[in-house]
Scaffold this active site. Structure first.
Site, PDB file in Angstrom:
ATOM      1  N   GLY A   1      -4.413  -3.936  -3.590  1.00 37.85           N
ATOM      2  CA  GLY A   1      -6.058  -3.440  -3.692  1.00 37.85           C
ATOM      3  C   GLY A   1      -4.858  -1.546  -4.571  1.00 37.85           C
ATOM      4  O   GLY A   1      -4.131  -1.280  -3.546  1.00 37.85           O
ATOM      5  N   HIS A   2      -5.150  -1.684  -6.011  1.00 35.98           N
ATOM      6  CA  HIS A   2      -3.692  -0.089  -6.018  1.00 35.98           C
ATOM      7  C   HIS A   2      -4.608   0.495  -6.685  1.00 35.98           C
ATOM      8  O   HIS A   2      -5.593   0.297  -7.901  1.00 35.98           O
ATOM      9  CB  HIS A   2      -2.955  -0.717  -7.003  1.00 35.98           C
ATOM     10  CG  HIS A   2      -1.931  -2.174  -7.048  1.00 35.98           C
ATOM     11  ND1 HIS A   2      -0.786  -2.207  -7.904  1.00 35.98           N
ATOM     12  CD2 HIS A   2      -2.183  -2.267  -5.864  1.00 35.98           C
ATOM     13  CE1 HIS A   2      -0.917  -3.128  -7.179  1.00 35.98           C
ATOM     14  NE2 HIS A   2      -0.838  -3.120  -6.039  1.00 35.98           N
TER      15      HIS A   2
ATOM     16  N   ASP B   1       0.553  -1.113  -0.182  1.00 35.37           N
ATOM     17  CA  ASP B   1      -0.177  -0.037   0.328  1.00 35.37           C
ATOM     18  C   ASP B   1       0.792   1.092  -0.190  1.00 35.37           C
ATOM     19  O   ASP B   1       0.266   2.653   0.238  1.00 35.37           O
ATOM     20  CB  ASP B   1      -1.206   0.447   1.544  1.00 35.37           C
ATOM     21  CG  ASP B   1      -2.076  -0.895   1.466  1.00 35.37           C
ATOM     22  OD1 ASP B   1      -2.024  -1.805   0.092  1.00 35.37           O
ATOM     23  OD2 ASP B   1      -2.354  -1.569   2.249  1.00 35.37           O
TER      24      ASP B   1
ATOM     25  N   GLN C   1       2.052  -5.186  -3.068  1.00 31.99           N
ATOM     26  CA  GLN C   1       2.851  -6.052  -1.669  1.00 31.99           C
ATOM     27  C   GLN C   1       3.554  -5.850  -1.629  1.00 31.99           C
ATOM     28  O   GLN C   1       4.461  -4.059  -2.266  1.00 31.99           O
ATOM     29  CB  GLN C   1       2.285  -7.690  -1.493  1.00 31.99           C
ATOM     30  CG  GLN C   1       1.032  -8.203  -1.392  1.00 31.99           C
ATOM     31  CD  GLN C   1       0.693  -9.000  -2.585  1.00 31.99           C
ATOM     32  OE1 GLN C   1       1.144  -8.950  -3.582  1.00 31.99           O
ATOM     33  NE2 GLN C   1      -0.617  -8.197  -2.963  1.00 31.99           N
TER      34      GLN C   1
ATOM     35  N   LYS D   1       2.171   1.727  -5.042  1.00 31.10           N
ATOM     36  CA  LYS D   1       2.522   1.854  -6.348  1.00 31.10           C
ATOM     37  C   LYS D   1       1.267   1.634  -7.688  1.00 31.10           C
ATOM     38  O   LYS D   1       2.020   2.056  -8.612  1.00 31.10           O
ATOM     39  CB  LYS D   1       2.459   0.139  -5.875  1.00 31.10           C
ATOM     40  CG  LYS D   1       3.700  -0.557  -4.908  1.00 31.10           C
ATOM     41  CD  LYS D   1       4.137  -1.674  -5.123  1.00 31.10           C
ATOM     42  CE  LYS D   1       2.393  -2.426  -4.807  1.00 31.10           C
ATOM     43  NZ  LYS D   1       2.335  -1.724  -3.040  1.00 31.10           N
TER      44      LYS D   1
HETATM   45  P1  GDP Z   1      -1.496   0.367  -3.462  1.00 29.38           P
HETATM   46  O1  GDP Z   1      -1.471  -0.860  -2.691  1.00 29.38           O
HETATM   47  O2  GDP Z   1       1.008   0.617  -3.436  1.00 29.38           O
HETATM   48  O3  GDP Z   1      -1.747   0.667  -4.939  1.00 29.38           O
HETATM   49  O4  GDP Z   1      -1.851   1.947  -2.421  1.00 29.38           O
HETATM   50  P2  GDP Z   1      -2.932   1.060  -2.199  1.00 29.38           P
HETATM   51  O5  GDP Z   1      -3.776   2.081  -3.514  1.00 29.38           O
HETATM   52  O6  GDP Z   1      -3.696   0.426  -1.436  1.00 29.38           O
HETATM   53  O7  GDP Z   1      -2.651   2.397  -1.186  1.00 29.38           O
HETATM   54  C1  GDP Z   1      -2.218   3.706  -1.196  1.00 29.38           C
HETATM   55  C2  GDP Z   1      -2.795   4.878  -0.999  1.00 29.38           C
HETATM   56  O8  GDP Z   1      -2.454   6.261  -0.748  1.00 29.38           O
HETATM   57  C3  GDP Z   1      -4.599   5.066  -2.027  1.00 29.38           C
HETATM   58  O9  GDP Z   1      -5.902   5.777  -1.037  1.00 29.38           O
HETATM   59  C4  GDP Z   1      -3.854   6.155  -2.733  1.00 29.38           C
HETATM   60  O10 GDP Z   1      -5.191   7.256  -3.722  1.00 29.38           O
HETATM   61  C5  GDP Z   1      -3.628   7.327  -1.713  1.00 29.38           C
HETATM   62  N1  GDP Z   1      -1.455   7.871  -2.554  1.00 29.38           N
HETATM   63  C6  GDP Z   1      -1.123   7.597  -3.013  1.00 29.38           C
HETATM   64  N2  GDP Z   1      -0.100   8.549  -3.351  1.00 29.38           N
HETATM   65  C7  GDP Z   1      -0.313   9.536  -2.139  1.00 29.38           C
HETATM   66  C8  GDP Z   1       0.175  10.711  -1.512  1.00 29.38           C
HETATM   67  O11 GDP Z   1       0.601  11.456  -2.313  1.00 29.38           O
HETATM   68  N3  GDP Z   1      -0.666  11.585  -0.881  1.00 29.38           N
HETATM   69  C9  GDP Z   1      -1.869  10.890  -0.879  1.00 29.38           C
HETATM   70  N4  GDP Z   1      -3.016  12.084  -0.208  1.00 29.38           N
HETATM   71  N5  GDP Z   1      -2.631   9.615  -1.072  1.00 29.38           N
HETATM   72  C10 GDP Z   1      -1.561   9.296  -2.048  1.00 29.38           C
HETATM   73  P1  IMO Z   2      -1.074  -4.402  -2.528  1.00 31.15           P
HETATM   74  O1  IMO Z   2      -0.320  -4.592  -3.803  1.00 31.15           O
HETATM   75  C1  IMO Z   2      -1.075  -4.317   2.131  1.00 31.15           C
HETATM   76  C2  IMO Z   2      -0.345  -8.651   3.558  1.00 31.15           C
HETATM   77  C3  IMO Z   2      -2.198  -8.938   4.548  1.00 31.15           C
HETATM   78  C4  IMO Z   2      -2.152 -10.363   5.753  1.00 31.15           C
HETATM   79  C5  IMO Z   2      -0.746 -10.760   4.752  1.00 31.15           C
HETATM   80  C6  IMO Z   2      -0.974 -12.110   3.691  1.00 31.15           C
HETATM   81  O2  IMO Z   2      -1.983  -3.596  -2.324  1.00 31.15           O
HETATM   82  O3  IMO Z   2       0.158  -3.436  -1.655  1.00 31.15           O
HETATM   83  P2  IMO Z   2      -2.655 -12.819   2.184  1.00 31.15           P
HETATM   84  O4  IMO Z   2      -3.426 -12.731   1.706  1.00 31.15           O
HETATM   85  O5  IMO Z   2      -1.368 -11.743   0.961  1.00 31.15           O
HETATM   86  O6  IMO Z   2      -2.025 -14.213   2.408  1.00 31.15           O
HETATM   87  O7  IMO Z   2      -1.956 -11.412   3.237  1.00 31.15           O
HETATM   88  O8  IMO Z   2       0.025 -10.129   3.552  1.00 31.15           O
HETATM   89  N1  IMO Z   2      -0.791  -7.655   2.210  1.00 31.15           N
HETATM   90  C7  IMO Z   2      -1.077  -6.580   2.009  1.00 31.15           C
HETATM   91  N2  IMO Z   2      -1.131  -5.761   2.509  1.00 31.15           N
HETATM   92  N3  IMO Z   2      -1.019  -4.358   0.572  1.00 31.15           N
HETATM   93  C8  IMO Z   2      -0.974  -5.164   0.189  1.00 31.15           C
HETATM   94  O9  IMO Z   2      -1.518  -5.473  -1.183  1.00 31.15           O
HETATM   95  C9  IMO Z   2      -1.412  -6.365   0.378  1.00 31.15           C
HETATM   96  N4  IMO Z   2      -0.941  -7.907   0.461  1.00 31.15           N
HETATM   97  C10 IMO Z   2      -1.362  -9.270   0.988  1.00 31.15           C
HETATM   98  O10 IMO Z   2      -3.030  -7.814   4.850  1.00 31.15           O
HETATM   99  O11 IMO Z   2      -0.640  -9.734   6.259  1.00 31.15           O
HETATM  100 MG    MG Z   3      -3.324  -1.938  -2.766  1.00 29.87          MG
END
Ligand code: GDP
Ligand code: IMO
Ligand code: MG
Length: 423
Positions: free
Chosen positions: A40-41, A13, A224, A16
């Site tokens: 979840g991206h 998270d 991840q 990415k």
């Molecule tokens: P990922 O799994 O690495 O793609 O990240 P996620 O989407 O799960 O979580 C990142 C969160 O941060 C999302 O809600 C994005 O919309 C948000 N985000 C990414 N970059 C920024 C930033 O520079 N500032 C803010 N406020 N939100 C950001």
């Molecule tokens: P993105 O791509 C954050 C974590 C789960 C748990 C562990 C194992 O959005 O960054 P799993 O379901 O893979 O067997 O869970 O890994 N986890 C993540 N945490 N971002 C993710 O993906 C994750 N995918 C799995 O919360 O701790």
């Molecule tokens: Mg994510």
């Protein structure tokens, strides 16, 4: 574009999805190489929010090709629903811009049931998985009993192989006191999904080799984060794939000498969702970010655990992934703070660590050693250039990049495409 691997440098998270969307502008092809719909991206374009779980985040840029590589575990029902969701929002996903590897493994309902039942059986020692069946599916892959996409799209073979797998899975589920799954229902649901997906399936290894030979730029989208890697993460509190840069080669079939660059994405602070050690976890940071309505999971909606920036961890990530460039996201999350802590070392009693100990029990004992930096207390979300940032914010970014031992290339000050500063 140089062939670029993008990895999460923390616990997932990191943002990415946002950075992939930005970098896709200069790429021809985007490849997911590991994980499944546990990811979840989030990408925000023109105020519209998209959350991608299996489809690469490059899909939002017309004219780019997106590929699900062989290293991914694919839930066909989830994928068909994700494609339909994108179509509703006006995003075209067709066999002209989306390819699925025929050797990606398939996630089944019994994987999800086993995931849930094993977590339940672990009680307090649970991992906190996303319950998407990821661990059991990679388990079947390693045990050489899994079904691949090529099986899914071959009706007769699929029916026979599935029958044997369901019998075996139901015996395991029974042992765990969980409900059995129905062969008939899975066969019907998965055959319908196979009919939708069949025309997207390709030999993506050959496709990517031809593309790289033709000098088309490939962006490898990590899922991840480094510390969720099955080998390099905080085992057993990890996912079941190689999330680190090496996974881009095995998970796509593109060899190491074709890779030009590794970009590590990290937040300006630290978050983790699920169980396991998090040395810089801190209630002040959690309260601040949750109070702003931020840091709730994009896949499960769980509140993420939050803490100060952990330079021991990101330094380790630089080493393991060979990170050349850094993209630091969510700088704006720290805008209101008068003082900001950065963890520069760990300590257990008098023993100091400047790297992450491999032994989870030692890591759990580690106390973070902090250096304090002054906050800037200015809204950064409207900055578009390096010089728009307040000097103290620039100093903070330079400090964490220095501590991470990689070059700062991108700073992100908001979720939107335009809220991106190239350094
Ligand atoms: P990922 O799994 O690495 O793609 O990240 P996620 O989407 O799960 O979580 C990142 C969160 O941060 C999302 O809600 C994005 O919309 C948000 N985000 C990414 N970059 C920024 C930033 O520079 N500032 C803010 N406020 N939100 C950001
Ligand atoms: P993105 O791509 C954050 C974590 C789960 C748990 C562990 C194992 O959005 O960054 P799993 O379901 O893979 O067997 O869970 O890994 N986890 C993540 N945490 N971002 C993710 O993906 C994750 N995918 C799995 O919360 O701790
Ligand atoms: Mg994510």
């Amino acid at each position: 574009m140089a062939n670029t691997i993008l990895v999460g440098a923390q616990w997932g998270d990191e943002g990415k999805g946002k950075i992939i969307d930005v970098l896709t502008e200069d790429a021809d092809i985007v490849v997911r190489y590991a994980g499944g719909n546990n990811a979840g991206h989030t990408v925000i374009v023109g105020g519209q929010k998209f959350v991608l779980h299996l489809i690469p985040s490059g899909i939002l840029r017309p004219g780019k090709i997106c590929v699900i590589g062989n290293g991914v575990v694919l839930d066909p029902i989830g994928l068909v629903s994700e494609m339909a969701g994108l179509a509703k929002l006006g995003v075209k996903v067709t066999p002209d811009n989306f390819l699925i590897s025929e050797t990606a493994h398939v996630v089944f309902p019994y994987h999800r049931e086993l995931d849930g039942a094993r977590e339940l059986a672990k009680g307090k020692g649970k991992i906190g998985t996303t319950k998407r069946g990821i661990g059991p599916c990679y388990g079947d892959k390693a045990a050489r009993v899994g079904l691949r996409v090529s099986d899914l799209i071959s009706p007769e073979r699929f029916a026979a192989k599935l029958k044997a797998r369901v019998q075996d899975a139901n015996a395991h589920l029974k042992g765990l006191g969980a409900k059995p799954v129905s062969y008939k229902k899975i066969l019907a649901d998965y055959s319908a999904a196979a009919d939708v997906l069949r025309t997207y399936v390709a030999n993506t290894v050959v496709y990517l080799h031809e593309a790289t030979r033709a000098k088309r730029g490939v962006l490898f989208e990590g899922a991840q984060g480094t510390f969720l890697d099955i080998d390099h993460g905080t085992y057993p509190y990890v996912t079941s794939s190689n999330t680190t840069a090496g996974g881009a080669c095995t998970g796509s079939g593109v060899p190491p000498h074709k890779m030009d660059k590794v970009v590590g994405v990290m937040k300006a602070y630290t978050t983790r969702v699920g169980e396991g050690p998090l040395p810089t976890e801190n209630a002040q940071v959690s309260d601040l970010l949750h109070g702003m309505g931020r840091e709730f999971g994009a896949t499960t909606g769980r509140a993420r655990r939050c803490g100060w920036f952990d330079a021991v961890a990101t330094r380790h990530a630089t080493m393991v992934n060979g990170i050349d460039e850094l993209a630091v996201t969510n700088l704006d999350g720290l805008d209101t703070l008068a003082a900001i802590k950065v963890c520069t070392g760990y300590r257990v009693g008098a023993v100091k660590f400047d790297h992450l100990p491999n032994d989870i029990e030692v890591l759990a004992l580690c106390e973070a050693v902090y250096e304090e930096r002054p906050g800037w207390q200015v809204d950064t979300s409207k900055a578009r250039k390096w010089k728009d940032l307040p000097p103290k914010a620039r100093d903070y970014l330079k400090f964490i990049a220095d501590q991470t031992s990689a070059k700062l290339a991108i700073a992100s000050v908001g979720p939107g495409r335009e809220q991106t500063i190239f350094v």
